[in-house]
Design an enzyme around this catalytic site. Structure first.
Site, PDB file in Angstrom:
ATOM      1  N   SER A 112       0.814  -1.207   0.000  1.00 55.31           N
ATOM      2  CA  SER A 112       0.000   0.000   0.000  1.00 55.31           C
ATOM      3  C   SER A 112       0.854   1.266   0.000  1.00 55.31           C
ATOM      4  CB  SER A 112      -0.960  -0.042   1.192  1.00 55.31           C
ATOM      5  OG  SER A 112      -1.927   0.963   1.125  1.00 55.31           O
ATOM      6  N   ASP A 134      -2.235   6.206  -3.496  1.00 52.28           N
ATOM      7  CA  ASP A 134      -1.105   5.562  -2.831  1.00 52.28           C
ATOM      8  C   ASP A 134      -0.614   4.421  -3.723  1.00 52.28           C
ATOM      9  OD1 ASP A 134      -3.313   3.944  -2.444  1.00 52.28           O
ATOM     10  OD2 ASP A 134      -2.675   3.235  -0.487  1.00 52.28           O
ATOM     11  N   ASP A 154      -0.982   1.206  -4.042  1.00 54.03           N
ATOM     12  CA  ASP A 154      -1.884   0.231  -4.659  1.00 54.03           C
ATOM     13  C   ASP A 154      -3.222   0.837  -5.054  1.00 54.03           C
ATOM     14  OD1 ASP A 154      -2.819   0.567  -2.044  1.00 54.03           O
ATOM     15  OD2 ASP A 154      -3.399  -1.528  -1.817  1.00 54.03           O
ATOM     16  N   ASP A 180      -5.742   2.204  -3.548  1.00 57.14           N
ATOM     17  CA  ASP A 180      -7.019   2.065  -2.833  1.00 57.14           C
ATOM     18  C   ASP A 180      -7.322   3.311  -1.997  1.00 57.14           C
ATOM     19  OD1 ASP A 180      -5.155   1.673  -0.808  1.00 57.14           O
ATOM     20  OD2 ASP A 180      -6.085  -0.165  -0.026  1.00 57.14           O
TER      21      ASP A 180
END
Length: 451
Positions: A101, A241, A243, A245
């Site tokens: 992340s 960010d 990834d 999400d």
């Protein structure tokens, strides 16, 4: 929090804390737990972010899954919410995302989704942990045609982008926006998505090299995006960010628009359009003091959960609510997604901006944000555990609570994803919040060996 799983999967420094051996074990255990009672050959989808270690860990996961007879569909580099969507679209039994992340490049992680697109509940994560750590389970290892196979989904990115586009009936023509991809997963999707929606876009940090993910860019480093928007006189900027999400924004003046403010704007819009189920928004204990006040002023109910978008979603499902999220930018539109989705959030907010025909700064003024000071202290695993019982640390926290009274609050908690203890003080006096937060941070450093 479990023995391996934190608030957002398994996470650690790749190749030392999160090794290929552990990834293979998680693959085998996940296949065993998630396909228990399955009468067909199970299938997993697996995606990853742009970290140099992601291919290594994905390969180990694939080996573990195939070794116990599960087939795997490789998605390549995709956002985490793409895995959550595609596991359902491709009718797989479960999905796996290799990503840490917003963490620096040396970290990596493993997030697991069920066949319904939702993150695993604690009970299933604990079963996976038990198999790995207690070593009381003997995996059945098939031979010949029983071994799993790996195939690749060539249209994974296109299928995901098409899904996000169907969440709105509006185009973004006429909007001039900057998009910060954090040199992460959004690098494969954002340009296609926002160009097809008709926006005039300036794409930043979309050239990942394996080690530059989240490096002075993306939603954890908003300064350069803010400067770029102002210098180029754009309508706004959005940042994801690693990834994708999470989504944070800056307005036309370069001012930060955090997750709470995004939620306030979107909640009011959803309510006015009759799409805010039960007139309720789900947040967390970290949600800014100003958000419940905004909700009260607009006849919206606010419910706070533990930190973590998985807990927000659990509450949403429990009460059949349609909207919720976190200050960090995890925002869940349950009509369209089963998890936080940065690009979906950006699309919804930008469509609101287009419909309203007002500057983003004016839309964001619906909520007054209380001054908030956040300090992160790096500690060891032992330090995180000692936090709960150290008398001097807890006495200092109680002292700050008494000082603030009804004018503010303090929240101190170990991070579920990083080796940190987070101190947050909020109140009406910004100078006071800074002083009190530093007092607590200093005693944590002194007592728990933090820095």
């Amino acid at each position: 929090m479990g023995r391996l799983f934190g608030t957002d999967g398994v996470r650690g420094i790749a190749n030392t804390e999160l090794t290929v051996e552990r990834a293979m074990e998680i693959g085998r255990a996940a296949a065993t737990v998630l396909t228990d009672g399955c009468r067909h050959r199970p299938t997993f989808v697996i995606g990853c972010d742009t970290r140099v270690s992601s291919d290594m860990l994905a390969s180990a996961m694939i080996a573990g899954l195939c070794s116990v007879g599960a087939d795997v569909i490789g998605l390549g580099v995709v956002p985490t919410p793409a895995v959550a969507y595609l596991v359902v679209k491709y009718k797989a039994d479960a999905g796996i995302m290799i990503s840490a992340s917003h963490n620096p490049a040396e970290f990596n992680g493993i997030k697991i989704f069920g066949g319904n697109g939702f993150k695993l509940p604690d009970m299933l994560e604990e079963k996976i942990e038990d198999i790995i750590l207690d070593r009381e389970y003997a995996h059945k290892l098939p031979t010949g045609d029983g071994v799993g196979r790996l195939t690749y989904a060539k249209d994974a990115v296109k299928d995901y982008v098409r899904h996000i586009k169907t969440s709105t009936h509006h185009d973004l023509s006429g909007l001039n926006i900057a998009i910060d991809c954090a040199n992460g997963s959004a690098s494969t999707t954002a340009r296609m998505l926002f160009e097809e929606l008709g926006a005039n876009i300036h794409v930043l940090n979309d050239k990942p090299n394996g080690t530059n993910i989240n490096d002075k860019c993306g939603s954890t480093h908003m300064e350069s995006l803010s400067e770029y928007v102002v210098a180029n006189k754009l309508d706004c900027g959005v940042a994801f960010d690693g990834d994708a999400d999470r989504c944070l924004c800056v307005d036309e003046n370069g001012a930060l628009i955090d997750g709470d403010m995004i939620m306030a704007m979107c909640a009011l819009d959803l309510k006015e359009r009759g799409k805010l189920n039960r007139s309720t928004v789900i947040g967390t204990v970290m949600t800014n003091f100003g958000f419940p006040k905004f909700c009260e002023e607009n006849d919206i109910q606010f419910i706070a959960t533990k930190v973590g978008d998985r807990y927000v979603l659990e509450e949403m499902l429990l009460g059949d609510y349609s909207f919720g999220g976190e200050q960090s930018g995890h925002v869940i539109f349950r009509d369209f997604a089963t998890t936080g989705d940065g690009q979906l959030t950006a699309t919804q907010l930008l469509c609101l901006l287009k419909r309203a025909k007002k500057p983003l700064s004016e839309l964001a003024s619906v909520m007054t944000r209380y001054p908030q000071t956040m300090i992160n202290i790096t500690v060891s695993a032992e330090g995180k555990l000692a936090f709960y019982t150290d008398p001097q640390v807890n006495a200092k926290i109680d002292e700050v609570k008494e000082t603030l009274g009804n004018t503010g609050r303090i929240l101190v908690r170990p991070s579920g994803t990083e080796p940190m203890i987070r101190v947050m003080v909020e109140g009406s006096d910004e100078e006071q919040t800074e002083v009190l937060a530093k007092d607590v941070a200093n005693i944590i450093k002194e007592r728990l060996g933090g820095k």
